[in-house]
Design an enzyme around this catalytic site. Structure first.
Site, PDB file in Angstrom:
ATOM      1  N   ASP A 122     -36.954  -8.972   8.296  1.00 38.89           N
ATOM      2  CA  ASP A 122     -35.685  -9.575   8.726  1.00 38.89           C
ATOM      3  C   ASP A 122     -34.710  -8.495   9.163  1.00 38.89           C
ATOM      4  OD1 ASP A 122     -35.297  -8.503   6.185  1.00 38.89           O
ATOM      5  OD2 ASP A 122     -34.993 -10.432   5.216  1.00 38.89           O
ATOM      6  N   GLU A 145     -33.356 -18.904   3.144  1.00 32.75           N
ATOM      7  CA  GLU A 145     -32.439 -19.285   2.080  1.00 32.75           C
ATOM      8  C   GLU A 145     -32.772 -20.673   1.526  1.00 32.75           C
ATOM      9  OE1 GLU A 145     -30.462 -17.165   0.814  1.00 32.75           O
ATOM     10  OE2 GLU A 145     -28.906 -16.424   2.169  1.00 32.75           O
ATOM     11  N   HIS A 172     -34.722 -16.650  -2.440  1.00 30.26           N
ATOM     12  CA  HIS A 172     -35.066 -16.511  -1.023  1.00 30.26           C
ATOM     13  C   HIS A 172     -36.128 -15.428  -0.826  1.00 30.26           C
ATOM     14  CE1 HIS A 172     -31.566 -13.441  -0.359  1.00 30.26           C
ATOM     15  NE2 HIS A 172     -32.682 -12.772  -0.230  1.00 30.26           N
ATOM     16  N   ASN A 212     -31.565 -15.905  -5.693  1.00 29.31           N
ATOM     17  CA  ASN A 212     -31.553 -17.355  -5.459  1.00 29.31           C
ATOM     18  C   ASN A 212     -32.913 -17.868  -4.968  1.00 29.31           C
ATOM     19  OD1 ASN A 212     -31.644 -16.503  -2.809  1.00 29.31           O
ATOM     20  ND2 ASN A 212     -29.752 -17.494  -2.155  1.00 29.31           N
TER      21      ASN A 212
END
Ligand code: GLP
Length: 247
Positions: free
Chosen positions: A67, A143, A138, A136
């Site tokens: 990414d 996400e 991801h 979280n």
């Protein structure tokens, strides 16, 4: 999923680096998928050490980073490209022509995502994908939410993710770009083998849900349960919520 649990985070990192070195020794032209974040830093340091000691050769390997932030160029100090130069590429004999990144400064970001998917295909697909995991849940910048995107795509980053990445932007979450580009869930799940590193108590809950929880778009990493070859490199702290594992 294969769980490899080590007493200390350093041991997990060294084992992960060895895993990569073994894969490279078996296939010199390995196509590697690489993550950024704090989690792989110690493993990258070990790879640099191994290279300096003549124990690993990257000359025929290809790499694809997972990414990149949108709206900043490769030269920006917060870019993942700079991160990778600093932590790995500048210190090993990787062929720059075989190093691939998403270009967050491309004029047409959707076309850039399509280009990246084609590049991965042209390289024959990713053989070994390294992953970290966001607190979280991801992976890459996929996400949690109501839905996940299959292919490389544009992402609006969650506030928590911008805070977690603030160190690259002078410690200021408001300076972290709001948008990023990321390999999609199918891009990641199509890779031949996956090795994920997670360390520290902060990751214990998402590691437990990744391994034992239901598949849910609320925890993108849970989809790793559908992949045939996933190894998790954990320290005691990140594994502490798994049955039979105490910190
Ligand atoms: C970023 C990256 C992810 C990485 C995550 C975890 O958001 N895009 O690929 O896994 O950070 O970061 P850390 O390892 O610092 O906890």
């Amino acid at each position: 999923m294969e769980l490899k649990i080590f007493d200390r985070a350093e041991d997990a990192a060294i084992a992960l680096a060895k895993r990569i070195a073994t894969a490279l020794a078996e296939h010199a032209d390995l196509v590697l998928g690489l993550p950024t974040g704090r989690s792989p830093i110690a493993a990258y340091a070990e790879l640099r050490r191994m290279h300096a000691a003549g124990e690993i050769d990257f000359s025929r390997a290809s790499t694809f980073n997972l990414d990149e932030f949108a709206g900043i160029g490769a030269a920006h100090t917060g870019s993942f490209r700079r991160f990778m130069d600093e932590h790995l590429f500048d210190a090993v004999n990787v062929d720059r022509a075989r190093v691939h990144f998403l270009d967050g400064s491309a004029a047409d970001l959707d076309a850039e995502c399509d280009r990246y998917e084609s590049e991965i295909e042209r390289a024959g697909g990713i053989d070994l994908q390294l992953l970290g995991i966001g607190a979280n849940g991801h992976i890459g910048f996929n996400e949690p939410g109501d839905e996940l995107v299959a292919r490389t795509h544009r992402v609006i980053l969650h506030e928590v993710t911008r805070r977690e990445n603030a160190a690259l932007f002078g410690g200021r979450p408001e300076n972290v770009p709001r948008e990023a580009l990321s390999m999609g869930m199918a891009t990641i799940l199509k890779t031949r083998r996956i090795v994920l590193i997670a360390t520290g108590e902060r990751k214990a809950s998402c590691v437990e849900r990744t391994v034992r929880g239901p598949l849910t778009t609320r925890l993108p990493a849970s989809f790793l349960q559908t992949h045939r070859h996933v190894e998790l490199f954990l320290d005691r702290a990140s594994a502490s919520r798994l049955p039979g594992c105490r910190a």
